[in-house]
Design a protein around this motif. Sequence first.
Motif, PDB file in Angstrom:
ATOM      1  N   LYS A  61      13.173   9.522  -9.046  1.00 29.90           N
ATOM      2  CA  LYS A  61      12.688   8.661  -7.969  1.00 29.90           C
ATOM      3  C   LYS A  61      11.793   9.458  -7.019  1.00 29.90           C
ATOM      4  O   LYS A  61      10.749   8.960  -6.564  1.00 29.90           O
ATOM      5  N   MET A  62      12.178  10.692  -6.736  1.00 20.35           N
ATOM      6  CA  MET A  62      11.387  11.544  -5.845  1.00 20.35           C
ATOM      7  C   MET A  62      10.039  11.888  -6.469  1.00 20.35           C
ATOM      8  O   MET A  62       9.033  12.002  -5.757  1.00 20.35           O
ATOM      9  N   PHE A  63      10.003  12.052  -7.783  1.00 17.59           N
ATOM     10  CA  PHE A  63       8.720  12.284  -8.448  1.00 17.59           C
ATOM     11  C   PHE A  63       7.775  11.111  -8.190  1.00 17.59           C
ATOM     12  O   PHE A  63       6.586  11.296  -7.919  1.00 17.59           O
ATOM     13  N   LEU A  64       8.304   9.890  -8.281  1.00 14.26           N
ATOM     14  CA  LEU A  64       7.478   8.707  -8.033  1.00 14.26           C
ATOM     15  C   LEU A  64       7.069   8.611  -6.563  1.00 14.26           C
ATOM     16  O   LEU A  64       5.911   8.307  -6.255  1.00 14.26           O
ATOM     17  N   GLU A  65       8.003   8.870  -5.670  1.00 14.82           N
ATOM     18  CA  GLU A  65       7.689   8.799  -4.234  1.00 14.82           C
ATOM     19  C   GLU A  65       6.604   9.808  -3.862  1.00 14.82           C
ATOM     20  O   GLU A  65       5.721   9.506  -3.045  1.00 14.82           O
ATOM     21  N   LYS A  66       6.665  10.997  -4.458  1.00 15.88           N
ATOM     22  CA  LYS A  66       5.631  12.008  -4.198  1.00 15.88           C
ATOM     23  C   LYS A  66       4.289  11.533  -4.736  1.00 15.88           C
ATOM     24  O   LYS A  66       3.243  11.749  -4.104  1.00 15.88           O
ATOM     25  N   THR A  67       4.314  10.865  -5.880  1.00 16.07           N
ATOM     26  CA  THR A  67       3.087  10.314  -6.463  1.00 16.07           C
ATOM     27  C   THR A  67       2.431   9.323  -5.513  1.00 16.07           C
ATOM     28  O   THR A  67       1.223   9.415  -5.229  1.00 16.07           O
ATOM     29  N   VAL A  68       3.207   8.372  -5.017  1.00 15.63           N
ATOM     30  CA  VAL A  68       2.678   7.353  -4.113  1.00 15.63           C
ATOM     31  C   VAL A  68       2.190   7.985  -2.809  1.00 15.63           C
ATOM     32  O   VAL A  68       1.151   7.591  -2.259  1.00 15.63           O
ATOM     33  N   GLU A  69       2.920   8.979  -2.336  1.00 11.89           N
ATOM     34  CA  GLU A  69       2.516   9.679  -1.113  1.00 11.89           C
ATOM     35  C   GLU A  69       1.145  10.328  -1.286  1.00 11.89           C
ATOM     36  O   GLU A  69       0.272  10.219  -0.399  1.00 11.89           O
ATOM     37  N   LEU A  70       0.929  10.988  -2.420  1.00  8.33           N
ATOM     38  CA  LEU A  70      -0.358  11.633  -2.680  1.00  8.33           C
ATOM     39  C   LEU A  70      -1.473  10.598  -2.840  1.00  8.33           C
ATOM     40  O   LEU A  70      -2.595  10.804  -2.352  1.00  8.33           O
ATOM     41  N   LEU A  71      -1.177   9.498  -3.499  1.00  7.98           N
ATOM     42  CA  LEU A  71      -2.177   8.439  -3.673  1.00  7.98           C
ATOM     43  C   LEU A  71      -2.624   7.879  -2.330  1.00  7.98           C
ATOM     44  O   LEU A  71      -3.816   7.649  -2.097  1.00  7.98           O
ATOM     45  N   TYR A  77      -8.357   5.187  -2.174  1.00  7.47           N
ATOM     46  CA  TYR A  77      -7.374   4.554  -3.057  1.00  7.47           C
ATOM     47  C   TYR A  77      -7.127   3.092  -2.681  1.00  7.47           C
ATOM     48  O   TYR A  77      -7.005   2.231  -3.551  1.00  7.47           O
ATOM     49  N   GLU A  78      -7.061   2.798  -1.396  1.00  4.00           N
ATOM     50  CA  GLU A  78      -6.775   1.437  -0.941  1.00  4.00           C
ATOM     51  C   GLU A  78      -7.839   0.449  -1.394  1.00  4.00           C
ATOM     52  O   GLU A  78      -7.565  -0.741  -1.551  1.00  4.00           O
ATOM     53  N   MET A  79      -9.045   0.945  -1.656  1.00  2.00           N
ATOM     54  CA  MET A  79     -10.144   0.077  -2.062  1.00  2.00           C
ATOM     55  C   MET A  79     -10.210  -0.110  -3.578  1.00  2.00           C
ATOM     56  O   MET A  79     -11.009  -0.923  -4.055  1.00  2.00           O
ATOM     57  N   TYR A  80      -9.371   0.609  -4.318  1.00  2.00           N
ATOM     58  CA  TYR A  80      -9.395   0.494  -5.774  1.00  2.00           C
ATOM     59  C   TYR A  80      -8.894  -0.873  -6.232  1.00  2.00           C
ATOM     60  O   TYR A  80      -8.069  -1.492  -5.569  1.00  2.00           O
ATOM     61  N   ASP A  81      -9.375  -1.316  -7.391  1.00  2.00           N
ATOM     62  CA  ASP A  81      -8.793  -2.515  -7.992  1.00  2.00           C
ATOM     63  C   ASP A  81      -7.487  -2.130  -8.685  1.00  2.00           C
ATOM     64  O   ASP A  81      -7.117  -0.946  -8.728  1.00  2.00           O
ATOM     65  N   MET A  82      -6.775  -3.102  -9.218  1.00  2.00           N
ATOM     66  CA  MET A  82      -5.453  -2.850  -9.794  1.00  2.00           C
ATOM     67  C   MET A  82      -5.501  -1.835 -10.929  1.00  2.00           C
ATOM     68  O   MET A  82      -4.660  -0.935 -11.023  1.00  2.00           O
ATOM     69  N   PHE A  89      -2.254   6.213 -10.489  1.00  2.00           N
ATOM     70  CA  PHE A  89      -0.806   6.434 -10.472  1.00  2.00           C
ATOM     71  C   PHE A  89      -0.374   7.264 -11.671  1.00  2.00           C
ATOM     72  O   PHE A  89       0.342   8.263 -11.541  1.00  2.00           O
ATOM     73  N   TYR A  90      -0.805   6.849 -12.855  1.00  2.00           N
ATOM     74  CA  TYR A  90      -0.386   7.540 -14.081  1.00  2.00           C
ATOM     75  C   TYR A  90      -0.811   9.003 -14.077  1.00  2.00           C
ATOM     76  O   TYR A  90      -0.005   9.897 -14.371  1.00  2.00           O
ATOM     77  N   PHE A  91      -2.073   9.259 -13.773  1.00  2.00           N
ATOM     78  CA  PHE A  91      -2.554  10.634 -13.809  1.00  2.00           C
ATOM     79  C   PHE A  91      -1.825  11.509 -12.783  1.00  2.00           C
ATOM     80  O   PHE A  91      -1.462  12.652 -13.075  1.00  2.00           O
ATOM     81  N   THR A  92      -1.585  10.966 -11.596  1.00  2.00           N
ATOM     82  CA  THR A  92      -0.889  11.735 -10.555  1.00  2.00           C
ATOM     83  C   THR A  92       0.576  11.941 -10.915  1.00  2.00           C
ATOM     84  O   THR A  92       1.119  13.046 -10.767  1.00  2.00           O
TER      85      THR A  92
END
Length: 219
Positions: A61-71, A77-82, A89-92
């Motif tokens: 879960k922490m790996f995912l939270e760190k991913t979202v934090e970096l994104l 990033y906020e302007m990206y499409d889905m 997300f995947y690459f990070t």
Amino acid sequence: MAAKKTILTKDKIVLMYMNYVLDHSEKPKSVYHFAKINDFTEADFYTFFGTIESIEKEIFKMFLEKTVELLNKNKEYEMYDMKSKMLSFYFTFFEILTANRSYVMLVLKEHNIQLKKLMQLSKLRNSFKNYLIEIISDEFRTQQEKLQNFQEKAFQETSWIQLLLTLKFWLDDSSPAFEKTDIYIEKSVKATFELMNITPLDSLIDFGKFIFKEKIYNK
């Protein structure tokens, strides 16, 4: 004068746990044993975790939270499409897994169990589903509703399966810098989004050829 005792945190316990597993190739036999060798008390441990198993779940879960934090630190990033958000997300996420590959390999690949059945990934699954809800755009939701009855749960479940398949591919990947995993990510995400847009044929054929070559031809 006595040395000041280091303040214990959840992150420090997680780091101690990962180091223990890597050093001993197994998880601690008990909370008592784990606490004793790391010079804190069982009571300290229970401030943050209820069981040894709960640490295992928390790590992914922490790996995912760190991913979202970096994104979210990337202003663009906020302007990206889905699709772009999913690729980012995947690459990070897999960069973070690669930085911790020895641990991940030890706790996942050494257990000859289907990934979807591993309880260690239960918190990752819930957090990933929450992330998916956040990136679903109103435009995408409207587009899908015109074509069919859009179901967020179906999107979450298929995306979770895709993440597990990518994780399995990465665990087996022996290419330099895991470049084949990068190709897998690009092709699978593209195929997924084109499938949802009812234009899947070219990407699915391309993705299928890649999987056939990697999993069958190269055996």
